[in-house]
Design a protein around this motif. Sequence first.
Motif, PDB file in Angstrom:
ATOM      1  N   LEU A 242       0.964  -1.223  -0.051  1.00  0.00           N
ATOM      2  CA  LEU A 242      -0.279   0.042   0.023  1.00  0.00           C
ATOM      3  C   LEU A 242       0.857   1.093  -0.045  1.00  0.00           C
ATOM      4  O   LEU A 242       0.584   2.125  -0.582  1.00  0.00           O
ATOM      5  N   CYS A 243       1.877   1.230   0.743  1.00  0.00           N
ATOM      6  CA  CYS A 243       3.057   2.586   0.814  1.00  0.00           C
ATOM      7  C   CYS A 243       3.716   2.352  -0.570  1.00  0.00           C
ATOM      8  O   CYS A 243       4.030   3.550  -0.890  1.00  0.00           O
ATOM      9  N   LYS A 244       4.373   1.092  -0.929  1.00  0.00           N
ATOM     10  CA  LYS A 244       5.290   1.400  -1.950  1.00  0.00           C
ATOM     11  C   LYS A 244       4.625   1.445  -3.147  1.00  0.00           C
ATOM     12  O   LYS A 244       5.339   2.145  -3.966  1.00  0.00           O
ATOM     13  N   ASN A 245       3.660   0.881  -3.612  1.00  0.00           N
ATOM     14  CA  ASN A 245       2.709   1.135  -4.668  1.00  0.00           C
ATOM     15  C   ASN A 245       1.619   1.988  -4.639  1.00  0.00           C
ATOM     16  O   ASN A 245       0.507   1.229  -4.923  1.00  0.00           O
ATOM     17  N   LYS A 246       1.651   3.017  -4.375  1.00  0.00           N
ATOM     18  CA  LYS A 246       0.458   3.966  -4.225  1.00  0.00           C
ATOM     19  C   LYS A 246      -0.132   4.123  -5.277  1.00  0.00           C
ATOM     20  O   LYS A 246      -1.412   4.361  -5.184  1.00  0.00           O
ATOM     21  N   GLU A 247       0.330   4.300  -6.572  1.00  0.00           N
ATOM     22  CA  GLU A 247      -0.002   4.566  -7.790  1.00  0.00           C
ATOM     23  C   GLU A 247      -0.924   3.282  -8.040  1.00  0.00           C
ATOM     24  O   GLU A 247      -2.118   3.381  -8.602  1.00  0.00           O
ATOM     25  N   ILE A 248      -0.246   2.069  -7.987  1.00  0.00           N
ATOM     26  CA  ILE A 248      -1.284   0.992  -8.567  1.00  0.00           C
ATOM     27  C   ILE A 248      -2.399   0.767  -7.415  1.00  0.00           C
ATOM     28  O   ILE A 248      -3.532   0.563  -8.013  1.00  0.00           O
ATOM     29  N   ASN A 316      -7.083 -10.647   0.570  1.00  0.00           N
ATOM     30  CA  ASN A 316      -7.721 -10.197  -0.626  1.00  0.00           C
ATOM     31  C   ASN A 316      -7.280  -8.416  -0.727  1.00  0.00           C
ATOM     32  O   ASN A 316      -7.054  -7.897  -2.020  1.00  0.00           O
ATOM     33  N   VAL A 317      -7.390  -7.973   0.271  1.00  0.00           N
ATOM     34  CA  VAL A 317      -7.031  -6.233   0.385  1.00  0.00           C
ATOM     35  C   VAL A 317      -5.365  -6.474  -0.170  1.00  0.00           C
ATOM     36  O   VAL A 317      -5.083  -5.581  -0.704  1.00  0.00           O
ATOM     37  N   ALA A 318      -4.717  -7.179   0.328  1.00  0.00           N
ATOM     38  CA  ALA A 318      -3.096  -7.154  -0.145  1.00  0.00           C
ATOM     39  C   ALA A 318      -2.982  -7.385  -1.504  1.00  0.00           C
ATOM     40  O   ALA A 318      -2.431  -6.617  -2.119  1.00  0.00           O
ATOM     41  N   PHE A 319      -3.798  -8.326  -2.300  1.00  0.00           N
ATOM     42  CA  PHE A 319      -3.703  -8.856  -3.319  1.00  0.00           C
ATOM     43  C   PHE A 319      -4.087  -7.404  -4.318  1.00  0.00           C
ATOM     44  O   PHE A 319      -3.471  -7.216  -5.358  1.00  0.00           O
ATOM     45  N   ILE A 320      -5.198  -6.938  -3.977  1.00  0.00           N
ATOM     46  CA  ILE A 320      -5.841  -5.779  -4.908  1.00  0.00           C
ATOM     47  C   ILE A 320      -5.035  -4.576  -4.637  1.00  0.00           C
ATOM     48  O   ILE A 320      -4.790  -3.653  -5.534  1.00  0.00           O
ATOM     49  N   SER A 321      -4.329  -4.530  -3.720  1.00  0.00           N
ATOM     50  CA  SER A 321      -3.478  -3.416  -3.377  1.00  0.00           C
ATOM     51  C   SER A 321      -2.137  -3.333  -4.127  1.00  0.00           C
ATOM     52  O   SER A 321      -1.303  -2.376  -4.449  1.00  0.00           O
ATOM     53  N   VAL A 322      -1.717  -4.465  -4.380  1.00  0.00           N
ATOM     54  CA  VAL A 322      -0.582  -4.811  -4.983  1.00  0.00           C
ATOM     55  C   VAL A 322      -0.325  -4.947  -6.489  1.00  0.00           C
ATOM     56  O   VAL A 322       0.428  -4.599  -7.202  1.00  0.00           O
ATOM     57  N   VAL A 323      -1.326  -6.041  -6.778  1.00  0.00           N
ATOM     58  CA  VAL A 323      -1.258  -6.509  -8.217  1.00  0.00           C
ATOM     59  C   VAL A 323      -1.951  -5.636  -9.189  1.00  0.00           C
ATOM     60  O   VAL A 323      -3.107  -5.118  -8.796  1.00  0.00           O
ATOM     61  N   PRO A 324      -1.141  -5.168 -10.205  1.00  0.00           N
ATOM     62  CA  PRO A 324      -1.847  -4.251 -11.117  1.00  0.00           C
ATOM     63  C   PRO A 324      -3.173  -4.762 -11.733  1.00  0.00           C
ATOM     64  O   PRO A 324      -3.321  -6.027 -11.713  1.00  0.00           O
ATOM     65  N   LYS A 325      -4.216  -3.931 -12.027  1.00  0.00           N
ATOM     66  CA  LYS A 325      -5.480  -4.566 -12.515  1.00  0.00           C
ATOM     67  C   LYS A 325      -5.388  -5.194 -13.832  1.00  0.00           C
ATOM     68  O   LYS A 325      -6.328  -6.149 -14.021  1.00  0.00           O
TER      69      LYS A 325
END
Length: 542
Positions: A242-248, A316-325
């Motif tokens: 969430l912190c590292k990939n804020k844009e994604i 699930n929150v982790a996956f959606i926060s990190v993996v690009p859509k």
Amino acid sequence: MADINDNISIYENSGDSQEVIRSISSISSEPSITPRNNSLLGVFYGIGMNVNNMIGAGIVSTPGTVWNAVKSPGIVLSLWLIGGIVSMAGSLTYVELGAIHKISGGETKYLQTAYPNPKLLMSYLFSFMFVLVIKPGLLCAILQIGAQYFWYTITGETYIQTYVRESNKTLSDDDIPELHSIGWNLPFSPFWLVTFLAILLLFVITVYHMLSNKWAAIINQGLAIIKLTTYSIIAIAGFYGLCKNKEISSDNWKTQLNGNTDIAEYSSTILLIMFTYNGWNNLNYSLDEFRNPEKKLILSNSISVAIVTVMYFLVNVAFISVVPKEKLASKDKIDNHETIAAEFFNQLFGNQFTRIFTFLVLLSIMGTAAVEVWSGSRVIVAAANSDFFPKYSQKLKNWNERFNTPINALLAQFVWCSFLMIFVGGSFSISNFKLFSNLASYSYWIFYLATGIGLLLIRRRSENNEKKFFKVPLPVVGIFILGGVLILTFSFIVDDALQLSPIFLSYGFLFIALISWYFFYYWWDTKKKQRESAIMGIAANQ
């Protein structure tokens, strides 16, 4: 409650079917690794046992498929919460059933009490499906995911990516029918190679269970620790993402993912989500080992389901926060999201480190498979003790004197599951994981629904409901029953008839079970009574 127990006792000891009823009741009574001891299981042990059984291969395989089908972050998380609510309702329903019976046996015992007529029908149908379909189906699904993570650890690529690269094809609409061909029409690598990797994993697990109960327990406990550690890393890494990939993360949460969201897409995810929650009823199979089941079961069941629901939500929150859509949702109707955890780690740590984490995921999945191998072999032994397998029961129930393990049962389980993965898995065009997970999950929910309705029938026949230690609120039972009805009916709404393959397989096996019950119990018992009456008549005339 006393009246209910008296009725159960009277029913079990009536007629010529006393031994048959008792033997069938033992088939699905999965023993625990530890010796039977009435003072053994308490609340914390029960919570740990349930959580370890529930958290398995599903949470690292189904989220990607669910995201790809539903496309909306809010709806996806809502579906996972609904799955937790239905599981909680089921676990509380089973608390009351456990408090009524106070013995191991699970659905076999509950169905026997709720549906005494036709004699043994519901109990036998469940026992048949449990031994030959549900347990093997769960194991095959878990092994298939393990093989895919094994493949990723070796090659650094997902199954579908490797297939496309080796075929020199792109993901165009013209390629989709070929990619969805049945296994017999696909090249050896990677489809059949992944299948044989799954069989190899099963072989390794089976062998060490054959050689030593003690070392099998130690290895399984070690794998359980790795599993809980790995999944905790995923949840924690999600917050790091969430912190590292804020844009994604921002893009994923604020934007609807591409693709349609018709009702057929929702129905395709229901069984997968419920497969992931499977295991909430495990404590009901070992109530003989539970200390004060009326008081402890409600806490163990409810707390464990709550813990798992929260963990699944966070993962699930982790996956959606990190993996690009674009990795989560594609327009191609291909099941290429069953290794979403690999893509998750790849986004955070790069390909080389990803292989280390996918290897840990592989070990975690092996831990889940090991539990199924252990308990599945004991189910076969229990079934053989009841002469469930004509001609072969004597061999299957024997324990090897040298290793003190049920070698024959373990070997039979290995052969049957290998047969299913090769011949059944290779005969359908949907992924093996979807095939076996949906087959096992749908079959289980047929009997979950029957058990929920059965509780209402037991209540109706009881004259002293007010004396029960625990009575689950009627709306909770209603949620469980309604959930079962929706799951069993909603699963038929698909946009591709091939997705119905697991459901038709389930009913096919159920039909075979019905025929088996008729010939081995109803017809045989009727003939036996006729012969006995004829003999008694001849003796009386003499």
